[in-house]
Design an enzyme around this catalytic site. Structure first.
Site, PDB file in Angstrom:
ATOM      1  CG  ASP A   1      -2.040  -0.939   1.130  1.00 48.27           C
ATOM      2  OD1 ASP A   1      -2.382  -1.315  -0.003  1.00 48.27           O
ATOM      3  OD2 ASP A   1      -2.589  -1.324   2.179  1.00 48.27           O
TER       4      ASP A   1
ATOM      5  CE1 TYR B   1       4.078  -6.839   3.969  1.00 47.80           C
ATOM      6  CE2 TYR B   1       3.379  -9.133   4.125  1.00 47.80           C
ATOM      7  CZ  TYR B   1       3.432  -7.929   3.429  1.00 47.80           C
ATOM      8  OH  TYR B   1       2.846  -7.824   2.192  1.00 47.80           O
TER       9      TYR B   1
END
Lengths: 265, 265
Positions: free
Chosen positions: B55, B113
Site C-alpha cells: 500500500d 513482514y
C-alpha cells in the site's frame, strides 16, 4: 516575561535551513510562529534566538533556542504545548526555565556534530536524506589518524566556505573521532569544538575521506592549515549526513567551560 | 527473452503504493519505465510482475519482481543499470536469471513482514515516515503472549480490510514475534506466513497493541477468529511502520516449502 531554553530535534530534509526567510519553510520560522500562537500572538511578537544556523538539509538532535514568554507556564506545559503544535519533522526534547541573562547564541561554549557517511555502492533508499555517501574504498585507520590532526587550536581558513561572516577563523577542536559501523556499512565522524565556521564540518569530512581513500597524503590537514586556501580543500560533503548533536553552554562541560571569545565569533 | 528475478528495497513514503496507476508515482510504474528504457523501449513493452502489492507508504526491504528482457545481459549489468536509472528511494538489491517458468506472484510460498512501532510520547522527527506510533503504556510480555495466538492456520476474516479480492481468508502463520528495543524505544513485530490478506498485518498489529495496553483480554485474538467480524478488530495501524522484509519461493525454506493453494490466494 519568563525566559525558556528549549532543546529540539529536527529532520532538516524539508526545511530551507534554520534561519527565518520570507516564503520559506525554516526551523526558526515555524518555531517562532508556534511559540507566538501558544502565547496568543502578543504584540510585539516573541522572538526566538537559536544557538546558530544550520543549513538546508542539515539535521539536529539537540539544537537549542531561547525565547521570552509572557506567561509563567510549567516547563512541561511548554514541552507538551509546543510539541502538539509543531509539525512531525520537529520535536521539542526539553524545556527549561533560565535566567534572563542566558542567551542561546552568545553563551555557547561548544558544539558537537556527527556526520553519517554511508559506504554503499548505491545509496540505500532509507538513508538518502540521512547520510552522505562515499563509494570509494576507504581505510578506517587512515581516517582515524587524519582526524587526530584536527584536535587543538588551528586556523581553519582552508575549511570555511565563502560567505562566512566570522571575525576569525581560529577554532579549537576538543574531540574528533571516526567509527566504522560494519553492520550499517557506515562511518560515523564526530566533532566537538568551541565553534564551527560556515560549512566547516562538511569540508573537514570531505578532506578526511579523501585521505582515507588515498587521494591525499596522510597528514594533508597540517598542510591545509598552512596554506589557508579554501580551494585546496575542494569537496563539501552533502548536508544530508550532518547532525547538530549537542550545544554546550558555559560551565556545562567542566573540561571546556568557557565560551569562545567575542572577537573570534 | 531472458527472465530475471529482481529483489528490491524501497522507501514507500513518496509512492502511491506498488500497483501501476495512471498519473501516480508507483513502484511498478517507475520500475516498468526504467526496465523498458534499459531495453531501448521495445514494442510490446516489457511487463514487470511483482510478488504482490504494497500500500501507499508501506516500505520494502526485499520485494521481488520478475520480467522478461530481450537481451541476455549478465546479472551484474541488470543490477548496476537499473540502480543507475532508478530514483534514490528505490534500490535493486539483487538480480538473478531464472527459468521462464518462474513467476514472482504465483510461486510465492511465504512472506515476512516487520512492523516498527515507536513508543515515544511525541513522534520522533526521524521516525515519522518509518514507524507507527503508540503512546499508551504497553506490556511487552502481554504482546508476546498475544502474538503466539497468531501462529498456525486460522480464518483471518476479522483481520481483513474491505476491498480484499482473496478467494479465502484462511492463512497459515509460521512465526509471530515481538521484540522490545529499549534503546530505540520501539517494539518490532515480525510475521512470517504463507500469505497475508489486504491490510492484514496492520490490523493484526492494531489488535496486539490493544491487548498489550489492557484494552482487550489477553487471548482476544482467539475470539476474533470465531466472530469473523472486521468491525471488532477496529484499528488499522499506519502504513509508515510496515516493511515487506522477504518473499519466499517454493523450496527456499525447507520447513515451509510449498506455495499457497490457488483456491486460497
Amino acid at each position: 516575561m519568563i525566559r525558556y531554553k528549549v532543546t529540539l530535534a529536527y529532520d532538516g530534509t524539508l526545511f530551507s535551513g534554520f534561519e527565518r526567510q520570507p516564503d520559506r519553510r525554516t526551523i526558526e520560522g515555524v518555531l517562532t510562529q508556534k511559540v507566538n500562537i501558544m502565547a496568543k500572538n502578543p504584540d510585539p511578537a516573541i522572538v526566538v534566538y537559536g544557538s546558530g544556523r544550520t543549513d538546508a538539509g542539515v539535521h539536529a538532535l539537540g539544537q537549542v533556542v531561547h525565547f521570552d514568554f509572557p506567561f509563567d507556564l510549567p516547563t512541561k506545559a511548554i514541552y507538551r504545548g509546543l510539541n502538539s503544535l509543531l509539525p512531525l519533522d520537529m520535536e521539542i526534547k526539553k524545556a527549561e526555565k533560565v535566567s534572563d541573562t542566558f542567551h542561546a547564541r552568545y553563551d555557547v561554549s561548544g558544539k558537537r556534530y556527527v556526520y553519517r557517511l554511508d559506504l554503499g555502492e548505491f545509496k540505500d533508499p532509507f538513508k538518502r536524506n540521512y547520510t552522505g555517501n562515499w563509494r570509494f574504498p576507504i581505510d578506517i585507520e587512515r581516517v582515524q589518524t587524519a582526524m587526530k590532526d584536527f584536535i587543538g587550536e588551528h586556523d581553519f581558513s582552508s575549511f570555511v566556505a565563502s560567505g562566512s561572516t566570522a571575525r576569525s577563523n581560529i577554532r579549537t577542536i576538543y574531540e574528533a573521532t571516526a567509527y566504522l559501523d560494519k553492520e550499517a556499512n557506515e562511518i560515523r565522524l564526530e566533532f566537538y569544538g568551541n565553534g564551527f565556521l560556515y560549512n566547516m564540518v562538511r569540508i573537514m569530512v570531505g578532506v578526511v575521506v579523501e585521505i582515507g581513500s588515498q587521494m591525499r597524503p596522510e597528514h594533508d590537514i597540517l598542510r591545509l592549515y598552512d596554506v589557508k586556501d579554501r580551494d585546496q580543500a575542494r569537496r563539501t560533503m552533502p548536508a544530508s549526513g550532518l547532525y547538530l548533536k549537542k550545544v554546550y553552554y558555559e560551565g556545562e562541560d567542566p573540561q571546556h567551560p568557557t565560551k569562545i571569545p567575542k572577537h573570534q565569533r
